[in-house]
Enzyme design. Structure first.
Site, mmCIF file in Angstrom:
data_model
loop_
_atom_site.group_PDB
_atom_site.id
_atom_site.type_symbol
_atom_site.label_atom_id
_atom_site.label_comp_id
_atom_site.label_asym_id
_atom_site.label_seq_id
_atom_site.Cartn_x
_atom_site.Cartn_y
_atom_site.Cartn_z
ATOM 1 N N TYR A 89 5.910 -5.848 -20.039
ATOM 2 C CA TYR A 89 7.298 -6.128 -19.654
ATOM 3 C C TYR A 89 7.286 -7.326 -18.719
ATOM 4 O O TYR A 89 6.476 -7.371 -17.790
ATOM 5 C CB TYR A 89 7.921 -4.914 -18.948
ATOM 6 N N ASP B 248 1.400 -12.814 -15.405
ATOM 7 C CA ASP B 248 2.565 -12.201 -14.778
ATOM 8 C C ASP B 248 2.053 -11.202 -13.750
ATOM 9 O O ASP B 248 1.645 -10.094 -14.079
ATOM 10 C CB ASP B 248 3.450 -11.522 -15.838
ATOM 11 N N LYS C 69 8.394 -8.551 -6.419
ATOM 12 C CA LYS C 69 8.203 -7.213 -5.849
ATOM 13 C C LYS C 69 7.543 -7.167 -4.460
ATOM 14 O O LYS C 69 8.213 -7.387 -3.462
ATOM 15 C CB LYS C 69 7.402 -6.356 -6.841
HETATM 16 N N1 PMP Z 1 7.187 -8.851 -14.723
HETATM 17 C C1 PMP Z 1 6.643 -7.647 -14.531
HETATM 18 C C2 PMP Z 1 5.190 -7.433 -14.840
HETATM 19 C C3 PMP Z 1 7.416 -6.582 -14.061
HETATM 20 O O1 PMP Z 1 6.879 -5.366 -13.908
HETATM 21 C C4 PMP Z 1 8.788 -6.827 -13.751
HETATM 22 C C5 PMP Z 1 9.683 -5.731 -13.209
HETATM 23 N N2 PMP Z 1 9.284 -4.440 -13.409
HETATM 24 C C6 PMP Z 1 9.305 -8.097 -13.961
HETATM 25 C C7 PMP Z 1 8.473 -9.101 -14.445
HETATM 26 C C8 PMP Z 1 10.734 -8.428 -13.664
HETATM 27 O O2 PMP Z 1 10.942 -8.447 -12.280
HETATM 28 P P1 PMP Z 1 12.394 -8.176 -11.677
HETATM 29 O O3 PMP Z 1 12.730 -6.753 -11.959
HETATM 30 O O4 PMP Z 1 12.228 -8.479 -10.202
HETATM 31 O O5 PMP Z 1 13.323 -9.122 -12.337
#
Ligand code: PMP
Length: 433
Positions: free
Chosen positions: A140, A237, A265
Site C-alpha cells: 500500500y 516507501d 507517520k
Molecule cells: N505508504 C505506506 C507504506 C503506508 O503504510 C501508508 C499509510 N498507511 C502510506 C504510504 C500513505 O500515508 P498517509 O496515510 O500518511 O497518506
C-alpha cells in the site's frame, strides 16, 4: 440511557459519512476517544484502553510525548504558517534528515505519506520520460490514482486492474503493474518484456501492509541492480519503516540505497507530515520552474508545527538505546506469544519486525502474499475481536499489523499477554471441539 460513547457516535452518524473519518477507523463498537497518554487511550465514558494502533503507526514515542508538545509550543510563540521564503527551522530539519538517511542528498516536505509517494512517482516519470510503475502484491502506498491498485491484498491480484476506489481512473491503474514480493526474477522479466516503459519500482522494504513480510536482502539488492541496469528509479516507501526501525530508515539497516524514499507517520510522532528524500539529480526538478520542473506545491507544506515535531522526534529517537528498546519490546512480546501458542497447541505464530507485530494463524515459513492465504481468517478475527472487547485498540482486520511505542513497557505487555493467553485457550478449545 445512552453512554457518552453512544451519544457521540449517534451524532457522528448524522453529520460524518459512516460516522467515522474512514472505514479503517471502525473498531466494531461505538467508541469516542477523549484523551490519549503514553500507551493508553481513554474514551468519553472514562474507560482505559491499551493502544496497539498507535495512530496507524505514527505514535512511535507514545501519545503526547512531552518533548514534542514543548517544541511545538515553543515554536508557536514566534511562528505559525508563513508560506513564503525559507525558515531556518526547515533548513535545520532538512539537514538532520540529509545526515541521517543514506539516499537523502536533498529532501522536500509535504503533509502526508500519500503526497510523498505521489510526488516520488511523478518525479520518476519526469526523470525517465516513461509511464509504467511496478509495485508489489500486498503493498500500500497511499490513496492516489498513481498507485491505484487496491491496498487490501485480498483483492489485489497479479495481472488485475482493480482500482481501490470508485472514481479512480482506469488509465492510472493500467499503468501500474503488480508483481509478487521477494521475486526479483519476475521484475527482471517484466522490465525485459516492456523495454523503455518502466519509470519506477516502488516497494515497502518491509511489506508491513501485507502483514509484516520482510524483504530478503538479496531481493532488495537485486532490485537495486536491475533498476540501475535499466535506468529505472528505485523508490523505497519507508512511510512505516522510517523512524520506526531506525533514524536512517530501513535502508540504513539493510544497506541498500534507493534513488528516492518516502517518509511520514513516525517522523513527527503524530502531526501531519510527508517527506520525500533522494538523489540531488532527481530531486532538483522540484526546485526548477519551466522546462523539466516537477510541481510540488502545498499551502501547508513544512508547516512550522510539523517541522518542530520532526526536529523534536528526531531528538528523542537519537537518544542512546531507543531502537534497542523498541526491538527488545517487540522480541519479548513475540517470544511470549509464541510460548502461549505452543502451550495451547495452536497452528499460529507471532510475526512482525521490531515494534510492528501481529499473529499469523498458520505455521511455517512465509515470503510473499500467497503464503498468507494459509491464514485462518476466522481464528484471526475471533482473536482480534476478543482483544478489542478486552479494551485493546487496533484495526479489526485479518493480517493487519499492530504497533508498539516507547511508552509501552513489559508491564503494559504483560497485561495484554494475560488476555492473549485466555483468548488463545478459548480458540484452542473451539478448534479441538
Ligand atoms: N505508504 C505506506 C507504506 C503506508 O503504510 C501508508 C499509510 N498507511 C502510506 C504510504 C500513505 O500515508 P498517509 O496515510 O500518511 O497518506
Amino acid at each position: 440511557m445512552s453512554t457518552n460513547n453512544e451519544t457521540i457516535a449517534a451524532r457522528a452518524e448524522a453529520v460524518i459519512p459512516g460516522g467515522l473519518l474512514s472505514p479503517s477507523r471502525r473498531l466494531g463498537a461505538p467508541i469516542a476517544f477523549a484523551r490519549a497518554e503514553g500507551a493508553y487511550l481513554y474514551d468519553a465514558d472514562g474507560n482505559r484502553y491499551t493502544d496497539y494502533h498507535c495512530a496507524f503507526g505514527a505514535n512511535v514515542l507514545g501519545h503526547r510525548p512531552p518533548a514534542v508538545a514543548a517544541a511545538i509550543a515553543e515554536t508557536a510563540e514566534n511562528l505559525d504558517l508563513i508560506g513564503a521564503g525559507v525558515l531556518e527551522l526547515e533548513v535545520e530539519v532538512a539537514e538532520l534528515l540529509v545526515n541521517a538517511i543514506p539516499c537523502a542528498e536533498q529532501v522536500a516536505f509535504c503533509s502526508s505519506g500519500s503526497e510523498a509517494t505521489y510526488h516520488a512517482l511523478r518525479l520518476a516519470r519526469a526523470h525517465t520520460g516513461r509511464k509504467q510503475i511496478i509495485k508489489f502484491q500486498g503493498g500500500y502506498h497511499g490513496w492516489h490514482d498513481y498507485v491505484a491498485m487496491n491496498g487490501q491484498s485480498s483483492r489485489q491480484m497479479i495481472g488485475s486492474y482493480d482500482p481501490m476506489s470508485d472514481g479512480m481512473l482506469f488509465d492510472a491503474a493500467r499503468h501500474t503493474a503488480i508483481l509478487p514480493y521477494n521475486d526479483a526474477g519476475a521484475v527482471e522479466d517484466y522490465i525485459r518484456k516492456n523495454p523503455g516503459e518502466v519509470a519506477a519500482i516502488i516497494v515497502e522494504p518491509i511489506a508491513h501492509n501485507m502483514g509484516a513480510v520482510i524483504a530478503e536482502k538479496q531481493f532488495l539488492a537485486d532490485l537495486r541492480r536491475i533498476t540501475s541496469e535499466h535506468g529505472v528509479v528505485l523508490i523505497f516507501d519507508e512511510v512505516i519503516t522510517g523512524f520506526r526501525h531506525a533514524l536512517g530508515g530501513y535502508q540504513s539497516i539493510v544497506g541498500v540505497t534507493p534513488d528516492l524514499a518516502t517518509f511520514g507517520k513516525a517522523a513527527t510522532s503524530g502531526y501531519p507530515i510527508g517527506i520525500l528524500a533522494g538523489r540531488r539529480e532527481i530531486m532538483e526538478r522540484v526546485g526548477r520552474t519551466g522546462e523539466g520542473a516537477v510541481f510540488m506545491g502545498g499551502t501547508f507544506n513544512g508547516t512550522p508545527a510539523s517541522m518542530a515535531a520532526v526536529k523534536a522526534t528526531i531528538g528523542e529517537l537519537a537518544r542512546p538505546g531507543v531502537y534497542e528498546r523498541l526491538f527488545e519490546l517487540g522480541a519479548y512480546l513475540r517470544g511470549e506469544i509464541d510460548g502461549i501458542i505452543a502451550r495451547h497447541g495452536l497452528k499460529a505464530q507471532a510475526a512482525g519486525f521490531g515494534s510492528v507485530w501481529l499473529v499469523y494463524f498458520f505455521d511455517g515459513a512465509f515470503r510473499d502474499y500467497t503464503d498468507l492465504l494459509r491464514n485462518d481468517n476466522d481464528l484471526d478475527m475471533r482473536f482480534r475481536r476478543a482483544l478489542i472487547a478486552g479494551r485493546q485498540v487496533f484495526q479489526p482486520l485479518q493480517l493487519k499489523r499492530l504497533y508498539l511505542s516507547l511508552s509501552h513497557d513489559r508491564a503494559v505487555l504483560d497485561d495484554t499477554l494475560e488476555l492473549i493467553d485466555t483468548t488463545m485457550a478459548g480458540l484452542a478449545r473451539s478448534v479441538a471441539a
